[in-house]
Scaffold this motif. Sequence first.
Motif, mmCIF file in Angstrom:
data_model
loop_
_atom_site.group_PDB
_atom_site.id
_atom_site.type_symbol
_atom_site.label_atom_id
_atom_site.label_comp_id
_atom_site.label_asym_id
_atom_site.label_seq_id
_atom_site.Cartn_x
_atom_site.Cartn_y
_atom_site.Cartn_z
ATOM 1 N N SER A 179 71.087 100.318 76.687
ATOM 2 C CA SER A 179 69.920 99.575 76.946
ATOM 3 C C SER A 179 69.176 100.102 77.232
ATOM 4 N N LEU B 188 81.287 100.808 94.582
ATOM 5 C CA LEU B 188 79.982 100.435 96.056
ATOM 6 C C LEU B 188 80.542 101.614 96.786
ATOM 7 N N ILE C 119 72.973 105.585 93.885
ATOM 8 C CA ILE C 119 73.472 104.145 92.877
ATOM 9 C C ILE C 119 73.454 105.139 90.923
ATOM 10 N N ARG D 96 75.485 104.558 88.080
ATOM 11 C CA ARG D 96 75.604 104.408 86.858
ATOM 12 C C ARG D 96 75.267 104.554 86.164
ATOM 13 N N LEU E 49 79.137 105.498 85.324
ATOM 14 C CA LEU E 49 79.868 103.880 84.585
ATOM 15 C C LEU E 49 79.572 103.656 82.852
ATOM 16 N N GLY E 50 78.183 104.112 83.083
ATOM 17 C CA GLY E 50 77.451 104.574 81.403
ATOM 18 C C GLY E 50 77.080 102.774 81.440
ATOM 19 N N SER E 51 76.780 101.836 80.492
ATOM 20 C CA SER E 51 75.615 100.912 81.165
ATOM 21 C C SER E 51 76.129 99.457 80.645
ATOM 22 N N VAL F 36 80.149 97.677 82.842
ATOM 23 C CA VAL F 36 80.813 96.451 83.949
ATOM 24 C C VAL F 36 80.813 95.503 83.229
ATOM 25 N N THR F 37 80.048 94.718 82.584
ATOM 26 C CA THR F 37 79.825 93.354 82.076
ATOM 27 C C THR F 37 81.378 93.355 81.261
ATOM 28 N N GLY G 155 78.494 94.651 89.750
ATOM 29 C CA GLY G 155 77.108 94.032 89.283
ATOM 30 C C GLY G 155 75.990 93.903 89.697
ATOM 31 N N PHE H 109 76.091 94.880 93.052
ATOM 32 C CA PHE H 109 75.354 95.716 93.329
ATOM 33 C C PHE H 109 74.334 96.685 92.562
ATOM 34 N N PHE H 110 74.612 96.309 91.358
ATOM 35 C CA PHE H 110 73.934 97.172 90.578
ATOM 36 C C PHE H 110 72.857 96.665 90.516
ATOM 37 N N VAL I 260 81.242 93.875 101.458
ATOM 38 C CA VAL I 260 80.355 93.497 100.056
ATOM 39 C C VAL I 260 79.104 93.382 100.427
ATOM 40 N N LEU J 245 76.706 95.695 102.354
ATOM 41 C CA LEU J 245 76.151 96.420 101.245
ATOM 42 C C LEU J 245 74.880 96.394 100.290
ATOM 43 N N LEU J 246 75.669 94.601 100.048
ATOM 44 C CA LEU J 246 74.372 93.525 99.709
ATOM 45 C C LEU J 246 72.850 93.160 100.270
ATOM 46 N N LEU K 274 71.010 96.603 100.568
ATOM 47 C CA LEU K 274 70.334 96.800 99.740
ATOM 48 C C LEU K 274 68.725 96.366 99.735
ATOM 49 N N PHE L 293 81.606 83.825 86.986
ATOM 50 C CA PHE L 293 80.982 84.975 86.446
ATOM 51 C C PHE L 293 79.779 84.911 86.162
ATOM 52 N N GLY M 97 77.236 86.174 87.977
ATOM 53 C CA GLY M 97 76.811 87.440 87.826
ATOM 54 C C GLY M 97 75.516 86.966 86.575
ATOM 55 N N GLU N 82 70.184 93.263 81.422
ATOM 56 C CA GLU N 82 70.552 93.075 79.852
ATOM 57 C C GLU N 82 71.818 92.922 80.272
ATOM 58 N N VAL N 83 72.533 94.204 81.291
ATOM 59 C CA VAL N 83 74.199 94.201 81.334
ATOM 60 C C VAL N 83 74.419 94.105 83.246
ATOM 61 N N LEU N 84 75.751 94.266 83.898
ATOM 62 C CA LEU N 84 75.786 94.006 84.821
ATOM 63 C C LEU N 84 75.212 95.522 85.296
ATOM 64 N N THR N 85 74.661 96.898 85.011
ATOM 65 C CA THR N 85 74.602 98.080 85.244
ATOM 66 C C THR N 85 73.569 98.503 85.680
#
Lengths: 154, 179
Positions: free
Chosen positions: A2, A61, A69, A73, A76-78, A81-82, A140, A142-143, B63, B66-67, B70, B163, B166, B176-179
């Motif tokens: 990313s 989590l 966090i 993250r 885990l790498g970018s 999770v996706t 995802g 969460f991050f 969950v 936690l959300l 945050l 999905f 997300g 672009e990515v979920l992290t």
Amino acid sequence: MSDRRPAAEDPRTYIESEVIMSAVRVVAPFVLTFGLFVTFHGADSPGGGFQGGALIGVVVLMLAFAFGIDPTRQWLGSWVVTAVAALGVAVFAAIGFGSVALGGGFLEYVRYPLETPTKLGIEAVEIGGIALIVAGVIVGLFFLTAAGPQEAEP
Amino acid sequence: MIEYVAYALAVFVVLTAVATALLRDVLAAIVLFGAYSLGMALLYTLLLAPDVGLTEAVIGAGVTTLLLLLTIARTVRPSGDRTAERVDPRALFACGALAVVFGLTLPGLPAVGDPNAPIVSYEAVTGYYLSNSYADTGVENTVTAVLAAYRGFDTFGEATVVFGAGVATLVVLRREVLT
């Protein structure tokens, strides 16, 4: 990889606490084991892919909550999770449409040439499909909530 | 004995729910909401729905808490000394009326575990699943059999909706990515 900048760690969102870190260090392996058990044993005991996948996601989590966090993250790498969430959808769809390709209906497990096709099919859908999707999306969300919106490029 | 535990849990759940609605400090409200979810999870388990109890414990108590934590880390505390939120009488009336209407339907519900309850005795659906799911699927947990085999197409839809949630968050946050 990313190209976004890592979100600055807001000092209020993370306080290094020996109590929380020790507690998570002790509890996390048990939660992960319980999550795997609920996932893999969901066909014969309460639970299943959704609950087990959620438990597995919660382990990440908890780690992020205890150790920060951004380090979690990066660990885990970018794209992991996706990829996990998308792989879940792909596996579920492949099993569903696979029976269509074999001349049956959607998710008609008995079309698969196996000894106990329905039991194996249900477990494959629960473990390889639902659990991956739920675990991936929970981690995802969460991050993403922690990172907030991407600032527009200047 | 066990019914007293259930009554105590029901009182606990109602108290935490009301306190969640009334408290002005959002952090305290979130902690109480987690306690409420844990109470609901135990209650579901006592009512012999362990699958729902597990989900409530993980998603509701874990969950979601936690959300929400945050999220409030990015907000400021409300100013002032009051502990409780001001109650709007019209909102109170609407909530009370809704609670009364739902409460009036309670005597019409069958007892928990009643074998003659329509949902259990209706042979075409529940009765069919309970008597045939093991023979049909080889799976001992009837809930899993219904979700992944009899209603597998619905579950596929639900899984893609999860999905999609997300992906929708990615779009909203322009990432672009979920992290």
